[in-house]
Design a protein around this motif. Structure first.
Motif, mmCIF file in Angstrom:
data_model
loop_
_atom_site.group_PDB
_atom_site.id
_atom_site.type_symbol
_atom_site.label_atom_id
_atom_site.label_comp_id
_atom_site.label_asym_id
_atom_site.label_seq_id
_atom_site.Cartn_x
_atom_site.Cartn_y
_atom_site.Cartn_z
ATOM 1 N N TYR A 135 0.820 -1.219 0.000
ATOM 2 C CA TYR A 135 0.000 0.000 0.000
ATOM 3 C C TYR A 135 0.855 1.270 0.000
ATOM 4 O O TYR A 135 0.335 2.364 0.145
ATOM 5 C CB TYR A 135 -0.969 0.001 1.187
ATOM 6 N N CYS A 136 2.186 1.140 -0.112
ATOM 7 C CA CYS A 136 2.985 2.362 -0.308
ATOM 8 C C CYS A 136 3.943 2.144 -1.469
ATOM 9 O O CYS A 136 5.128 2.430 -1.383
ATOM 10 C CB CYS A 136 3.666 2.838 0.962
ATOM 11 N N CYS A 190 -0.997 7.650 4.756
ATOM 12 C CA CYS A 190 0.063 7.984 3.799
ATOM 13 C C CYS A 190 1.460 7.824 4.360
ATOM 14 O O CYS A 190 2.394 7.545 3.608
ATOM 15 C CB CYS A 190 -0.089 9.423 3.308
ATOM 16 N N LYS A 191 1.646 8.045 5.642
ATOM 17 C CA LYS A 191 3.017 8.105 6.177
ATOM 18 C C LYS A 191 3.334 7.086 7.261
ATOM 19 O O LYS A 191 4.480 6.952 7.674
ATOM 20 C CB LYS A 191 3.298 9.513 6.746
ATOM 21 N N TRP A 192 2.317 6.400 7.779
ATOM 22 C CA TRP A 192 2.530 5.509 8.933
ATOM 23 C C TRP A 192 2.130 4.059 8.643
ATOM 24 O O TRP A 192 2.012 3.273 9.560
ATOM 25 C CB TRP A 192 1.724 6.012 10.129
ATOM 26 N N THR A 193 1.862 3.701 7.403
ATOM 27 C CA THR A 193 1.433 2.347 6.988
ATOM 28 C C THR A 193 0.098 1.911 7.621
ATOM 29 O O THR A 193 -0.179 0.724 7.722
ATOM 30 C CB THR A 193 2.506 1.252 7.283
ATOM 31 N N TYR A 194 -0.716 2.883 8.055
ATOM 32 C CA TYR A 194 -2.035 2.545 8.592
ATOM 33 C C TYR A 194 -2.929 2.103 7.441
ATOM 34 O O TYR A 194 -2.943 2.745 6.383
ATOM 35 C CB TYR A 194 -2.644 3.767 9.291
ATOM 36 N N PRO A 331 -2.262 2.372 -3.053
ATOM 37 C CA PRO A 331 -3.475 3.160 -2.914
ATOM 38 C C PRO A 331 -3.826 3.420 -1.441
ATOM 39 O O PRO A 331 -3.745 2.520 -0.620
ATOM 40 C CB PRO A 331 -4.527 2.279 -3.589
ATOM 41 N N PHE A 332 -4.175 4.672 -1.148
ATOM 42 C CA PHE A 332 -4.493 5.108 0.208
ATOM 43 C C PHE A 332 -5.985 5.403 0.283
ATOM 44 O O PHE A 332 -6.462 6.320 -0.371
ATOM 45 C CB PHE A 332 -3.733 6.399 0.532
ATOM 46 N N TRP A 333 -6.716 4.670 1.108
ATOM 47 C CA TRP A 333 -8.164 4.862 1.178
ATOM 48 C C TRP A 333 -8.515 6.086 2.029
ATOM 49 O O TRP A 333 -8.079 6.204 3.170
ATOM 50 C CB TRP A 333 -8.854 3.617 1.735
ATOM 51 N N SER A 334 -9.296 7.003 1.441
ATOM 52 C CA SER A 334 -9.802 8.193 2.149
ATOM 53 C C SER A 334 -8.712 9.118 2.668
ATOM 54 O O SER A 334 -8.928 9.875 3.612
ATOM 55 C CB SER A 334 -10.712 7.789 3.321
ATOM 56 N N THR A 343 -3.821 7.886 -5.189
ATOM 57 C CA THR A 343 -2.501 7.507 -5.699
ATOM 58 C C THR A 343 -1.636 8.748 -5.569
ATOM 59 O O THR A 343 -2.057 9.835 -5.965
ATOM 60 C CB THR A 343 -2.592 7.117 -7.192
ATOM 61 N N GLU A 344 -0.432 8.592 -5.022
ATOM 62 C CA GLU A 344 0.423 9.765 -4.790
ATOM 63 C C GLU A 344 1.823 9.546 -5.351
ATOM 64 O O GLU A 344 2.613 8.777 -4.814
ATOM 65 C CB GLU A 344 0.484 10.033 -3.274
ATOM 66 N N GLY A 345 2.085 10.234 -6.458
ATOM 67 C CA GLY A 345 3.439 10.245 -6.999
ATOM 68 C C GLY A 345 4.173 11.450 -6.447
ATOM 69 O O GLY A 345 3.592 12.288 -5.769
#
Length: 574
Positions: A135-136, A190-194, A331-334, A343-345
């Motif tokens: 997911y990252c 996005c930053k903590w693998t939650y 992909p990061f949900w919500s 999706t974050e490039g």
């Protein structure tokens, strides 16, 4: 005259790398006034640090100045939201700062987002091949929090044992303002693998509430040596989470309200990372709904990508389905727009790279003097020089000035789509020329290199299921006409610029508007407050396309050559 209480005003606060900024917006998303206040930063090699105390003082100063400039009374502020860089804050049981610095300086309790001290820790975490890593983009970056946390545990044991809360900066700001320790789905996912999608079946944004944090993967944290963080219901890293814009606690505490010059109880929304706030501030800025009427509202937004271009650039796109894209985060949900997958490039150095190229050129002082004497910025002067250079050289079009100069912009590694923090920058085609014109040429070639990087991200995302055909740009570099035109020509996509320059502040203000119950949800608020400005279309000249297609192939080959050179040298040293 202060606005009558009938009209609502929304306050957005953004803490960037160098300053804290505040902006007030009306119910149509128009900026009424903004102000900024500088913040301190300490840099020593790969270690970059800040102070949460210093940042809070700067936030209070910026908010008071903005209210005064906009002539807005505290009772007119219907809600506020915070956005910030994804820096890591450490506080103890009394909420006092805990040092994260080898210097032991207790003021320095923040590891700044761009700090690369944890490259080794990131490599070790990625070697576990934990399922959360898919997911990252397949692996954590040293700019994410798990590697930084591991670095602190391994290098600063005393600090490690003192920390009671590890927080993303935007979550800490909201906590400092409200006393509510609920974390955002944006920062944690996005930053903590939650794993935010753990909530997908249970909650919709309209149910707005604190949700028990059921998305932490305890096995992952234990496996990487940070099992102590998931003890006690993960209290140190987040016991409860909420959708961005969810109202926190009882709004501003009396103490925070006094410091900010606002009223106690003013609603505060759950935070966003600054780039994601930029996405919320522009993604619905479309000129007229008619052009895509055939596409349902739900699908139209999935054809857009937001470029948040400042020191670095983030590329934000959303989809209704989860899309796994190697080398691209998510992909990061919500994590940006509730109930959409993000999706974050990204490119780790864009504005920072242009500054570096200009400041390190021998003609830079001369150029600065010329710009100052004309009362314009150095960028405006360079942009003025390029057309006359093109005319002098009888160049078929402006971009063709750089036919012998090629730049790979990976001066701070490659975040997307090759996800190689070890990648290095390349400038191909240097001569002994030290003139101002040479600097202008190098500047243009660097902008093109950055734009080829964006094209690479867009093509890569579209090859993995996205349907991006329109770009929206915000941030400091979006004000640079050459930068935007080159991006349009190189990607072949029209670029929509928002009516308001301050998109990140507007995105933060959206959170306040939702928390203040002025809109049912983030998307509704975006549609009311986002507005389009100018649209920049790609050149219709087929020669321009042919030229950039050729340069793009060279751009791609510069990285391939680098990989081959890297392995040659590794073998030579064995």
């Amino acid at each position: 005259m202060p606005h009558g209480s009938a009209a609502s005003v929304f306050l957005g606060v953004d803490v960037g790398t160098g300053s804290a900024r505040a902006g007030l917006f009306d119910e149509k998303g128009k900026l009424l006034g903004s102000a900024s206040s500088p913040i301190q930063i300490w840099k020593e090699k790969d270690c970059i640090e800040q102070s949460s105390t210093d940042i809070w003082h700067a936030v209070c100063a910026a908010v008071k100045s903005a209210c005064s400039l906009a002539n807005v009374a505290s009772e007119d502020v219907a809600g506020l939201g915070f956005a910030a860089t994804c820096s890591l804050v450490a506080v103890d049981a009394d909420d006092s700062p805990v040092s994260v610095s080898l210097s032991g300086d207790t003021r320095r309790n923040i590891i700044v987002w761009m700090d690369h001290r944890a490259v080794n820790q990131a490599e070790r975490i990625n070697a576990t091949n934990s399922p959360v890593l898919q997911y990252c983009g397949g692996g954590v970056s040293p700019e994410m929090q798990a590697p930084k946390l591991l670095w602190v545990k391994e290098n600063l044991q005393e600090s490690w044992s003192m920390v009671c809360r590890w927080m993303d900066l935007s979550d800490w700001l909201a906590y400092r303002a409200t006393g509510d320790d609920t974390r955002s789905l944006c920062t944690t996912v996005c930053k903590w693998t939650y794993l935010g999608h753990a909530h997908m079946e249970q909650w919709k944004e309209s149910d707005s509430r604190d949700m028990e944090a059921c998305g932490w993967d305890n096995v992952f944290w234990e496996e990487i040596g940070l099992g102590d963080l998931v003890k006690g219901n993960c209290a140190k890293i987040g016991r409860s989470v909420a959708f961005p814009g969810h109202p926190l606690g009882s709004g501003l505490t009396p103490t925070a309200a006094k410091e900010l010059g606002l009223l106690p109880g003013t609603p505060v929304g759950t935070s966003l990372i600054d780039a994601h706030a930029g996405g919320v501030g522009v993604m619905e800025s479309v000129p007229d709904a008619g052009s895509k009427a055939a596409l349902s509202d739900e699908h139209a937004i999935c054809h857009r990508m937001v470029l948040v271009c400042g020191t670095s650039t983030c590329h934000m796109a959303v989809s209704k389905n989860r899309l796994f894209i190697p080398g691209v985060w998510g992909p990061f949900w919500s994590a940006m727009i509730p109930e959409f997958w993000l999706t974050e490039g990204g490119q780790s150095a864009t504005g920072a790279l242009l500054d570096y190229i200009i400041e390190n050129h021998v003609a830079s002082p001369l150029l600065s003097n010329h710009a100052a004497s004309q009362s314009i910025s150095i960028f405006e002067l360079l942009n003025k020089m390029l057309p006359s250079m093109s005319h002098e050289k009888n160049s078929p079009f402006l971009s063709a000035l750089t036919q012998d100069t090629h730049v790979l912009p990976d001066f701070h590694g490659n975040r997307s789509p090759v996800a190689d923090p070890k990648s290095k920058g390349v400038i191909y085609g240097l001569t002994l020329d030290t003139s101002e014109k040479h600097l202008a040429l190098l500047y243009l070639a660097t902008i093109q290199g950055i734009a080829y990087g964006t094209r690479h991200v867009v093509e890569h995302c579209n090859a993995h299921g996205h349907k991006i055909d329109t770009l929206l740009a915000c941030g400091g570099l979006a004000k640079n006409s050459v930068y935007i035109q080159e991006h349009a020509d190189i990607t072949g996509c029209p670029i929509i610029l928002p009516r308001e320059n301050e998109s990140v502040l507007l995105g933060a203000a959206v959170l306040g508007a939702v928390a203040g119950k002025k809109f049912p949800g983030v998307r509704d608020a975006m549609k009311a407050l986002n507005a389009a400005g100018k649209v920049v279309n790609p050149s219709s000249d087929p020669r321009v396309k042919k030229y950039h297609d050729a340069k793009y192939q060279i751009f791609r080959s510069l990285y391939e050559q680098q990989l081959s050179h890297r392995s040659t040298m590794t073998e030579a040293l064995q």
